[in-house]
Structures are given as structure tokens and as C-alpha cells.
Write a protein that holds these residues in place. Structure first.
Motif, PDB file in Angstrom:
ATOM      1  N   UNK A   1       3.293  12.831  -1.709  1.00 25.70           N
ATOM      2  CA  UNK A   1       3.817  12.726  -3.070  1.00 25.70           C
ATOM      3  C   UNK A   1       5.325  12.548  -3.084  1.00 25.70           C
ATOM      4  N   UNK A   2       6.002  13.274  -2.203  1.00 29.28           N
ATOM      5  CA  UNK A   2       7.466  13.156  -2.102  1.00 29.28           C
ATOM      6  C   UNK A   2       7.862  11.736  -1.705  1.00 29.28           C
TER       7      UNK A   2
ATOM      8  N   UNK B   1      -1.343   5.153  -9.919  1.00 28.14           N
ATOM      9  CA  UNK B   1      -2.573   5.859 -10.282  1.00 28.14           C
ATOM     10  C   UNK B   1      -3.535   5.890  -9.098  1.00 28.14           C
ATOM     11  N   UNK B   2      -3.520   4.827  -8.283  1.00 26.47           N
ATOM     12  CA  UNK B   2      -4.367   4.799  -7.086  1.00 26.47           C
ATOM     13  C   UNK B   2      -3.975   5.920  -6.132  1.00 26.47           C
ATOM     14  N   UNK B   3      -2.676   6.053  -5.876  1.00 26.02           N
ATOM     15  CA  UNK B   3      -2.202   7.081  -4.964  1.00 26.02           C
ATOM     16  C   UNK B   3      -2.532   8.480  -5.461  1.00 26.02           C
ATOM     17  N   UNK B   4      -2.352   8.686  -6.757  1.00 22.65           N
ATOM     18  CA  UNK B   4      -2.650   9.996  -7.343  1.00 22.65           C
ATOM     19  C   UNK B   4      -4.125  10.335  -7.201  1.00 22.65           C
ATOM     20  N   UNK B   5      -4.979   9.360  -7.500  1.00 15.98           N
ATOM     21  CA  UNK B   5      -6.425   9.594  -7.414  1.00 15.98           C
ATOM     22  C   UNK B   5      -6.881   9.764  -5.964  1.00 15.98           C
ATOM     23  N   UNK B   6      -6.328   8.957  -5.075  1.00 16.40           N
ATOM     24  CA  UNK B   6      -6.647   9.042  -3.647  1.00 16.40           C
ATOM     25  C   UNK B   6      -6.319  10.439  -3.133  1.00 16.40           C
ATOM     26  N   UNK B   7      -5.126  10.901  -3.453  1.00 16.87           N
ATOM     27  CA  UNK B   7      -4.670  12.221  -3.032  1.00 16.87           C
ATOM     28  C   UNK B   7      -5.576  13.316  -3.599  1.00 16.87           C
TER      29      UNK B   7
ATOM     30  N   UNK C   1       0.840  -1.200   0.000  1.00 13.22           N
ATOM     31  CA  UNK C   1       0.000   0.000   0.000  1.00 13.22           C
ATOM     32  C   UNK C   1       0.871   1.243   0.000  1.00 13.22           C
ATOM     33  N   UNK C   2       1.955   1.192   0.749  1.00 12.45           N
ATOM     34  CA  UNK C   2       2.938   2.271   0.728  1.00 12.45           C
ATOM     35  C   UNK C   2       2.710   3.329   1.791  1.00 12.45           C
ATOM     36  N   UNK C   3       3.817   3.894   2.267  1.00 15.98           N
ATOM     37  CA  UNK C   3       3.743   4.925   3.307  1.00 15.98           C
ATOM     38  C   UNK C   3       3.070   6.194   2.799  1.00 15.98           C
ATOM     39  N   UNK C   4       3.239   6.493   1.518  1.00 16.18           N
ATOM     40  CA  UNK C   4       2.611   7.698   0.959  1.00 16.18           C
ATOM     41  C   UNK C   4       1.091   7.592   1.028  1.00 16.18           C
ATOM     42  N   UNK C   5       0.557   6.433   0.651  1.00 19.08           N
ATOM     43  CA  UNK C   5      -0.892   6.242   0.725  1.00 19.08           C
ATOM     44  C   UNK C   5      -1.377   6.228   2.173  1.00 19.08           C
ATOM     45  N   UNK C   6      -0.519   5.741   3.075  1.00 25.34           N
ATOM     46  CA  UNK C   6      -0.879   5.752   4.497  1.00 25.34           C
ATOM     47  C   UNK C   6      -1.012   7.193   4.995  1.00 25.34           C
TER      48      UNK C   6
END
Length: 227
Positions: free
Chosen positions: A101-102, A112-118, A49-54
Motif C-alpha cells: 500500500x505504501x 481499485x484493482x490493487x485494493x481488491x487484490x490486497x 501493473x506496478x511494484x505494489x501489485x507485484x
């Protein structure tokens, strides 16, 4: 994450005596957001899932509580104003917006999931800030156009399919998003009143209209190039 968010919601509601409705609405909104994200995981490009998405999930939790308070007009609790705390939450969410994002780029977990989530968390935040500005009399009903711009664009994609084409990354888009949040937070401050608040809100609306206009023109031109 969800349990921690619920505990934080309950603590804030108890501290400011807002009643149980705000944390309940916030919790329902957050579970809806997480549910949408879980459904989108099938298309996630990475095994983690990644720390960015968290971090974006933490932002979603903050925005959900703000949204609950705004929707129920419970910015003033029996034990004092909740607004300063909410603005602090929004500012923290804004700072974290630059961090997720960083982190995604640094860890190689951009998706694409992270971008859309953000993007959708940002859109919800701006919508709720616009609504708060209207409810506090900082600007007329037209200020809601700032928050509805993103959702209008999504609806327009149904009628104009060329708007569904991907957009290139844009610093301008991100910067104007930050400006929207900053401007709307500023006009919620008690010392900022019309006509100053109205002028700031109008400037923010012009900026976001310009940003969406640039994107629409780009997509329109791309459609003709590929035709």
C-alpha cells in the motif's frame, strides 16, 4: 513470478517430505488467483501493473502454499514440522502487506484493482489461519467465523445491494486485519493452548465482528442519506 513460486513450492515439499499434493494444490490456487487478476486488468486505471501489485502477488504465492498445506492437513511432513516455516511465511506476508500500500501511494499507482487484490489475499490468509486454528484444536469450530466473515459480507451483498456501495479508506479496518493475522499466528504456536488460545481467538472474533458491524452501519446510513 509463477515459475519461481512453483520452484519454491517444490523445494519446500521436498525439504519437509510433504508429498506432491501440497505444491500442486498451492500452484492451482495461485494460478486461479492470478487468473482472476488478469481478468480484472481491463479495469486497471494505470498502464503498468506496478511494484505494489507485484508485492501483493508475492504475498499471494506465500498464502497459496500455506493454504495448500492447511487444506491437506500436511503441516507435519516426514522430515519435521512445516508449521514454523509456514508461520514465518505468514509473518513475511504480513510485513509485505504494509509495504504494498505504501508503494502504491508513493508511486501514484493506487487502483481499485490493487485494493481488491490486497483485500482478497488478506481474506484468504485469515480464512486459512482460522482453519489451521480449528484443525490444531486451538479453538472450536466457531473460530472459522473469523475467516468466513469477509465471504459472508460478499454473499450478503447479493441480498442487500446497499452493501455494494464503496467504503472510505479506514485505518481501523487495516489495523484489525493485522490483529487478526497476528492473533491467529500466535495461537498456532505450540506453547499456546486452550483456554489461552480460545480467549485470544474469541477476542479476535469480537474485533472483526465490530469492524464489519461499523462498515455495515455506515453503508446503511449512507443509503438513507442518498434516498
Amino acid at each position: 513470478m509463477y515459475i519461481v513460486s512453483l520452484a519454491a513450492y517444490a523445494a519446500l515439499a521436498r525439504k519437509f517430505a510433504t508429498g506432491p499434493t501440497t505444491p500442486i494444490v498451492a500452484a492451482l490456487m495461485l494460478i486461479a488467483i492470478f487468473g482472476i487478476v488478469v481478468r480484472a486488468l481491463d479495469g486497471h486505471e494505470h498502464p503498468r501493473f506496478g511494484s505494489a501489485n507485484a508485492i501483493t502477488a508475492v504475498r499471494a504465492a506465500m498464502v497459496s502454499f500455506f493454504a495448500g498445506a492447511v487444506l491437506l492437513a500436511e503441516l507435519e511432513g516426514a522430515n519435521g514440522s512445516l508449521l514454523p516455516v509456514l508461520i514465518i511465511l505468514v509473518v513475511i506476508a504480513l510485513v509485505l502487506d504494509g509495504l504494498d500500500g505504501h508503494l502504491a501511494r508513493r508511486t501514484g499507482l493506487q487502483s481499485s484493482l490493487g485494493t481488491r487484490f490486497d483485500m482478497e489475499v488478506d481474506a484468504l490468509l485469515i480464512l486459512m489461519l482460522s482453519l489451521a486454528a480449528f484443525l490444531f484444536g486451538k479453538a472450536g469450530g466457531w473460530v472459522l467465523a473469523i475467516g468466513l466473515m469477509r465471504y459472508g459480507f460478499v454473499l450478503a451483498q447479493i441480498v442487500l445491494p446497499f452493501l455494494n456501495a464503496p467504503l472510505p479508506p479506514s485505518f481501523r479496518r487495516k489495523l484489525i486485519c493485522v490483529v487478526q493475522v497476528g492473533a491467529l499466528c500466535l495461537i498456532l504456536a505450540p506453547m499456546i493452548a486452550p483456554p489461552v488460545s480460545t480467549t485470544i481467538a474469541a477476542s479476535a472474533l469480537l474485533l472483526i465482528t465490530y469492524s464489519f458491524g461499523v462498515d455495515v452501519i455506515y453503508l446503511f446510513r449512507e443509503r438513507h442519506r442518498s434516498a
